[in-house]
Design a protein around this motif. Structure first.
Motif, PDB file in Angstrom:
ATOM      1  N   MET A   1       0.852  -1.167   0.000  1.00 16.28           N
ATOM      2  CA  MET A   1       0.000   0.000   0.000  1.00 16.28           C
ATOM      3  C   MET A   1       0.898   1.231   0.000  1.00 16.28           C
ATOM      4  O   MET A   1       1.721   1.410   0.890  1.00 16.28           O
ATOM      5  N   LEU A   2       0.740   2.052  -1.000  1.00 20.69           N
ATOM      6  CA  LEU A   2       1.513   3.274  -1.096  1.00 20.69           C
ATOM      7  C   LEU A   2       0.663   4.464  -0.654  1.00 20.69           C
ATOM      8  O   LEU A   2      -0.457   4.644  -1.131  1.00 20.69           O
ATOM      9  N   ILE A   3       1.199   5.236   0.251  1.00 15.48           N
ATOM     10  CA  ILE A   3       0.518   6.437   0.731  1.00 15.48           C
ATOM     11  C   ILE A   3       1.364   7.615   0.283  1.00 15.48           C
ATOM     12  O   ILE A   3       2.463   7.836   0.787  1.00 15.48           O
ATOM     13  N   ASN A   4       0.836   8.353  -0.691  1.00 17.17           N
ATOM     14  CA  ASN A   4       1.641   9.389  -1.321  1.00 17.17           C
ATOM     15  C   ASN A   4       1.276  10.812  -0.927  1.00 17.17           C
ATOM     16  O   ASN A   4       2.070  11.714  -1.112  1.00 17.17           O
ATOM     17  N   ASN A   5       0.091  11.044  -0.425  1.00 15.17           N
ATOM     18  CA  ASN A   5      -0.261  12.430  -0.110  1.00 15.17           C
ATOM     19  C   ASN A   5      -0.990  12.520   1.233  1.00 15.17           C
ATOM     20  O   ASN A   5      -1.346  11.525   1.841  1.00 15.17           O
ATOM     21  N   ASP A   6      -1.205  13.754   1.661  1.00 13.89           N
ATOM     22  CA  ASP A   6      -1.805  14.005   2.969  1.00 13.89           C
ATOM     23  C   ASP A   6      -3.270  13.585   3.035  1.00 13.89           C
ATOM     24  O   ASP A   6      -3.767  13.228   4.106  1.00 13.89           O
ATOM     25  N   LEU A   7      -3.964  13.625   1.913  1.00 18.63           N
ATOM     26  CA  LEU A   7      -5.376  13.233   1.912  1.00 18.63           C
ATOM     27  C   LEU A   7      -5.527  11.763   2.284  1.00 18.63           C
ATOM     28  O   LEU A   7      -6.415  11.406   3.066  1.00 18.63           O
ATOM     29  N   GLU A   8      -4.665  10.924   1.756  1.00 13.25           N
ATOM     30  CA  GLU A   8      -4.735   9.496   2.076  1.00 13.25           C
ATOM     31  C   GLU A   8      -4.405   9.241   3.536  1.00 13.25           C
ATOM     32  O   GLU A   8      -5.040   8.409   4.184  1.00 13.25           O
ATOM     33  N   ALA A  52       0.161   4.645  13.985  1.00  9.24           N
ATOM     34  CA  ALA A  52       1.225   3.655  14.148  1.00  9.24           C
ATOM     35  C   ALA A  52       1.284   2.710  12.949  1.00  9.24           C
ATOM     36  O   ALA A  52       2.370   2.378  12.464  1.00  9.24           O
ATOM     37  N   LEU A  53       0.131   2.285  12.457  1.00  8.11           N
ATOM     38  CA  LEU A  53       0.112   1.403  11.294  1.00  8.11           C
ATOM     39  C   LEU A  53       0.608   2.112  10.036  1.00  8.11           C
ATOM     40  O   LEU A  53       1.314   1.519   9.219  1.00  8.11           O
ATOM     41  N   ILE A  54       0.238   3.381   9.875  1.00  8.09           N
ATOM     42  CA  ILE A  54       0.694   4.133   8.712  1.00  8.09           C
ATOM     43  C   ILE A  54       2.215   4.252   8.715  1.00  8.09           C
ATOM     44  O   ILE A  54       2.875   4.155   7.682  1.00  8.09           O
ATOM     45  N   GLU A  55       2.796   4.433   9.883  1.00  9.29           N
ATOM     46  CA  GLU A  55       4.252   4.560   9.967  1.00  9.29           C
ATOM     47  C   GLU A  55       4.958   3.222   9.888  1.00  9.29           C
ATOM     48  O   GLU A  55       6.074   3.143   9.389  1.00  9.29           O
ATOM     49  N   ALA A  56       4.332   2.146  10.363  1.00 11.99           N
ATOM     50  CA  ALA A  56       5.006   0.848  10.426  1.00 11.99           C
ATOM     51  C   ALA A  56       4.945   0.073   9.114  1.00 11.99           C
ATOM     52  O   ALA A  56       5.880  -0.659   8.798  1.00 11.99           O
ATOM     53  N   ILE A  59       7.869   0.550   6.651  1.00 11.83           N
ATOM     54  CA  ILE A  59       9.113  -0.004   7.176  1.00 11.83           C
ATOM     55  C   ILE A  59       9.188  -1.502   6.933  1.00 11.83           C
ATOM     56  O   ILE A  59      10.244  -2.058   6.625  1.00 11.83           O
ATOM     57  N   LEU A  60       8.038  -2.169   7.062  1.00 13.02           N
ATOM     58  CA  LEU A  60       8.000  -3.620   6.912  1.00 13.02           C
ATOM     59  C   LEU A  60       8.063  -4.069   5.454  1.00 13.02           C
ATOM     60  O   LEU A  60       8.455  -5.189   5.174  1.00 13.02           O
ATOM     61  N   THR A  61       7.659  -3.192   4.526  1.00  7.98           N
ATOM     62  CA  THR A  61       7.659  -3.604   3.118  1.00  7.98           C
ATOM     63  C   THR A  61       8.833  -3.048   2.368  1.00  7.98           C
ATOM     64  O   THR A  61       9.500  -2.182   2.743  1.00  7.98           O
TER      65      THR A  61
END
Length: 61
Positions: A1-8, A52-56, A59-61
């Motif tokens: 899952m790629l999170i590229n912007n602040d809206l996501e 926490a999930l967004i930050e972790a 790192i895991l992928t």
């Protein structure tokens, strides 16, 4: 899952906060722990879990 912007990121935090309101709020209400408002505590826990999930995940992928 790629999170590229602040809206996501904002969307995910809101989703986890709502899940926290529903799940943790119901749990705290069922356990009769009404010292603070259960839905407020659930929202805080859900938002922190979401962050926490967004930050972790990256790192895991």
């Amino acid at each position: 899952m790629l999170i590229n912007n602040d809206l996501e990121i904002g969307y995910l935090v809101v989703v986890f906060a709502l899940l926290g309101v529903i799940l943790f709020g119901a749990l705290l209400t069922a356990l009769h722990l009404d010292g603070w408002h259960p839905k407020l505590i659930g929202a805080a826990i859900g938002a922190l879990l979401g962050l926490a999930l967004i930050e972790a995940v990256p790192i895991l992928t």
